[in-house]
Design a protein around this motif. Sequence first.
Motif, PDB file in Angstrom:
ATOM      1  N   LYS A  24      91.132  19.099  23.545  1.00  0.00           N
ATOM      2  CA  LYS A  24      91.430  20.444  22.931  1.00  0.00           C
ATOM      3  C   LYS A  24      92.480  19.766  21.817  1.00  0.00           C
ATOM      4  N   LEU A  25      93.261  18.799  22.054  1.00  0.00           N
ATOM      5  CA  LEU A  25      94.104  18.155  21.114  1.00  0.00           C
ATOM      6  C   LEU A  25      93.416  17.517  19.896  1.00  0.00           C
ATOM      7  N   ALA A  26      92.510  16.767  20.164  1.00  0.00           N
ATOM      8  CA  ALA A  26      91.525  16.166  19.212  1.00  0.00           C
ATOM      9  C   ALA A  26      91.067  17.071  18.453  1.00  0.00           C
ATOM     10  N   ALA A  27      90.265  18.084  19.030  1.00  0.00           N
ATOM     11  CA  ALA A  27      89.698  19.103  18.239  1.00  0.00           C
ATOM     12  C   ALA A  27      90.720  19.956  17.322  1.00  0.00           C
ATOM     13  N   LEU A  28      91.926  20.173  17.696  1.00  0.00           N
ATOM     14  CA  LEU A  28      92.918  20.737  17.053  1.00  0.00           C
ATOM     15  C   LEU A  28      93.450  19.939  15.847  1.00  0.00           C
ATOM     16  N   GLU A  29      93.516  18.638  15.918  1.00  0.00           N
ATOM     17  CA  GLU A  29      93.961  17.609  15.053  1.00  0.00           C
ATOM     18  C   GLU A  29      92.671  17.707  13.755  1.00  0.00           C
ATOM     19  N   LEU A  30      91.703  17.813  14.318  1.00  0.00           N
ATOM     20  CA  LEU A  30      90.609  17.842  13.148  1.00  0.00           C
ATOM     21  C   LEU A  30      90.573  18.942  12.496  1.00  0.00           C
ATOM     22  N   LEU A  31      90.857  20.249  13.159  1.00  0.00           N
ATOM     23  CA  LEU A  31      91.130  21.512  12.422  1.00  0.00           C
ATOM     24  C   LEU A  31      92.178  21.308  11.353  1.00  0.00           C
ATOM     25  N   ALA A  32      93.268  21.124  11.900  1.00  0.00           N
ATOM     26  CA  ALA A  32      94.581  20.844  11.102  1.00  0.00           C
ATOM     27  C   ALA A  32      94.515  19.949  10.051  1.00  0.00           C
ATOM     28  N   GLU A  33      93.777  18.858  10.179  1.00  0.00           N
ATOM     29  CA  GLU A  33      93.588  17.626   9.090  1.00  0.00           C
ATOM     30  C   GLU A  33      92.778  18.505   8.194  1.00  0.00           C
ATOM     31  N   LYS A  34      91.712  19.240   8.433  1.00  0.00           N
ATOM     32  CA  LYS A  34      90.852  19.575   7.304  1.00  0.00           C
ATOM     33  C   LYS A  34      91.525  20.622   6.431  1.00  0.00           C
ATOM     34  N   TYR A  35      92.679  21.605   7.098  1.00  0.00           N
ATOM     35  CA  TYR A  35      92.966  22.428   6.332  1.00  0.00           C
ATOM     36  C   TYR A  35      94.417  22.263   5.683  1.00  0.00           C
ATOM     37  N   ALA A  36      95.144  21.321   6.271  1.00  0.00           N
ATOM     38  CA  ALA A  36      96.482  20.681   5.838  1.00  0.00           C
ATOM     39  C   ALA A  36      96.567  18.993   5.745  1.00  0.00           C
ATOM     40  N   PRO A  37      95.663  18.473   5.186  1.00  0.00           N
ATOM     41  CA  PRO A  37      95.673  17.294   4.971  1.00  0.00           C
ATOM     42  C   PRO A  37      96.977  16.475   4.766  1.00  0.00           C
ATOM     43  N   GLY A  38      97.204  15.317   5.710  1.00  0.00           N
ATOM     44  CA  GLY A  38      98.439  14.736   5.234  1.00  0.00           C
ATOM     45  C   GLY A  38      99.761  15.371   5.890  1.00  0.00           C
ATOM     46  N   GLU A  39      99.870  16.513   6.137  1.00  0.00           N
ATOM     47  CA  GLU A  39     101.147  17.103   6.798  1.00  0.00           C
ATOM     48  C   GLU A  39     101.009  16.831   8.254  1.00  0.00           C
ATOM     49  N   ARG A  40     100.973  15.561   8.738  1.00  0.00           N
ATOM     50  CA  ARG A  40     101.039  15.261  10.015  1.00  0.00           C
ATOM     51  C   ARG A  40     102.253  15.787  10.972  1.00  0.00           C
ATOM     52  N   GLU A  41     103.487  15.638  10.517  1.00  0.00           N
ATOM     53  CA  GLU A  41     104.733  16.148  11.239  1.00  0.00           C
ATOM     54  C   GLU A  41     104.779  17.632  11.594  1.00  0.00           C
ATOM     55  N   GLN A  42     104.540  18.337  10.585  1.00  0.00           N
ATOM     56  CA  GLN A  42     104.553  19.703  10.638  1.00  0.00           C
ATOM     57  C   GLN A  42     103.231  20.181  11.560  1.00  0.00           C
ATOM     58  N   ARG A  43     102.029  19.443  11.155  1.00  0.00           N
ATOM     59  CA  ARG A  43     100.943  19.745  12.089  1.00  0.00           C
ATOM     60  C   ARG A  43     101.202  19.497  13.446  1.00  0.00           C
ATOM     61  N   GLN A  44     101.779  18.537  13.916  1.00  0.00           N
ATOM     62  CA  GLN A  44     102.040  18.176  15.301  1.00  0.00           C
ATOM     63  C   GLN A  44     102.850  19.463  15.980  1.00  0.00           C
ATOM     64  N   ARG A  45     103.936  19.753  15.073  1.00  0.00           N
ATOM     65  CA  ARG A  45     104.794  20.912  15.473  1.00  0.00           C
ATOM     66  C   ARG A  45     103.888  22.148  15.805  1.00  0.00           C
ATOM     67  N   GLU A  46     103.092  22.561  14.815  1.00  0.00           N
ATOM     68  CA  GLU A  46     102.414  23.811  14.949  1.00  0.00           C
ATOM     69  C   GLU A  46     101.388  23.645  16.168  1.00  0.00           C
ATOM     70  N   ILE A  47     100.746  22.700  16.236  1.00  0.00           N
ATOM     71  CA  ILE A  47      99.750  22.386  17.340  1.00  0.00           C
ATOM     72  C   ILE A  47     100.583  22.676  18.628  1.00  0.00           C
ATOM     73  N   ALA A  48     101.807  21.813  18.934  1.00  0.00           N
ATOM     74  CA  ALA A  48     102.482  22.089  20.125  1.00  0.00           C
ATOM     75  C   ALA A  48     102.983  23.431  20.397  1.00  0.00           C
ATOM     76  N   GLN A  49     103.299  24.070  19.294  1.00  0.00           N
ATOM     77  CA  GLN A  49     103.806  25.430  19.495  1.00  0.00           C
ATOM     78  C   GLN A  49     102.743  26.424  19.872  1.00  0.00           C
ATOM     79  N   GLY A  50     101.439  26.255  19.489  1.00  0.00           N
ATOM     80  CA  GLY A  50     100.295  27.294  19.868  1.00  0.00           C
ATOM     81  C   GLY A  50      99.420  26.600  20.847  1.00  0.00           C
TER      82      GLY A  50
END
Length: 165
Positions: A109-135
């Motif tokens: 699930k985390l890997a798939a969310l990372e793929l989705l997040a990288e597609k829509y917010a490339p390079g925003e790793r720190e914020q992406r991880q916060r958003e994924i953890a929150q949701g």
Amino acid sequence: MFREMRRRRQALPEGECVAILERMTSGVLAVEGDGGYPYAVPLSYVYAGGKLYFHSAREGHKVDALRRNAKASFCVVERDEVVAEEYTTYFRSVVVFGQVRFVEEEREKLAALELLAEKYAPGEREQRQREIAQGFDHLYVLELDVECMTGKEAVELLRQRKGGG
């Protein structure tokens, strides 16, 4: 099991279908909805390894429909250009069929969310991880395993690509 395309000469090669799925950002998921009516819903997605991934709320029409019947189709339109003087539309699209499963395993699930997040917010790793953890605990990840994929383009685009005008 899946129908052959009627206008086969307009069919896109598999590699071009994959490229369209990788390039585009939204499509329409169609499932068997309430009372046997089709239910189609626009979604953001990512394509990876022969599968499409979506995120979803944990309840609603789409989730209920998929729990009843995992079979679905997904359509992406890359081009839709009305050419009024020719009474036609120059289009390119891809349709896939497959079965959807709810991704349960946390790493998957985390890997798939990372793929989705990288597609829509490339390079925003720190914020992406916060958003994924929150949701993470409040959403589903859906995986559509592509069983059949077809792409089609307007005959006019086919002619242009092949050098015929």
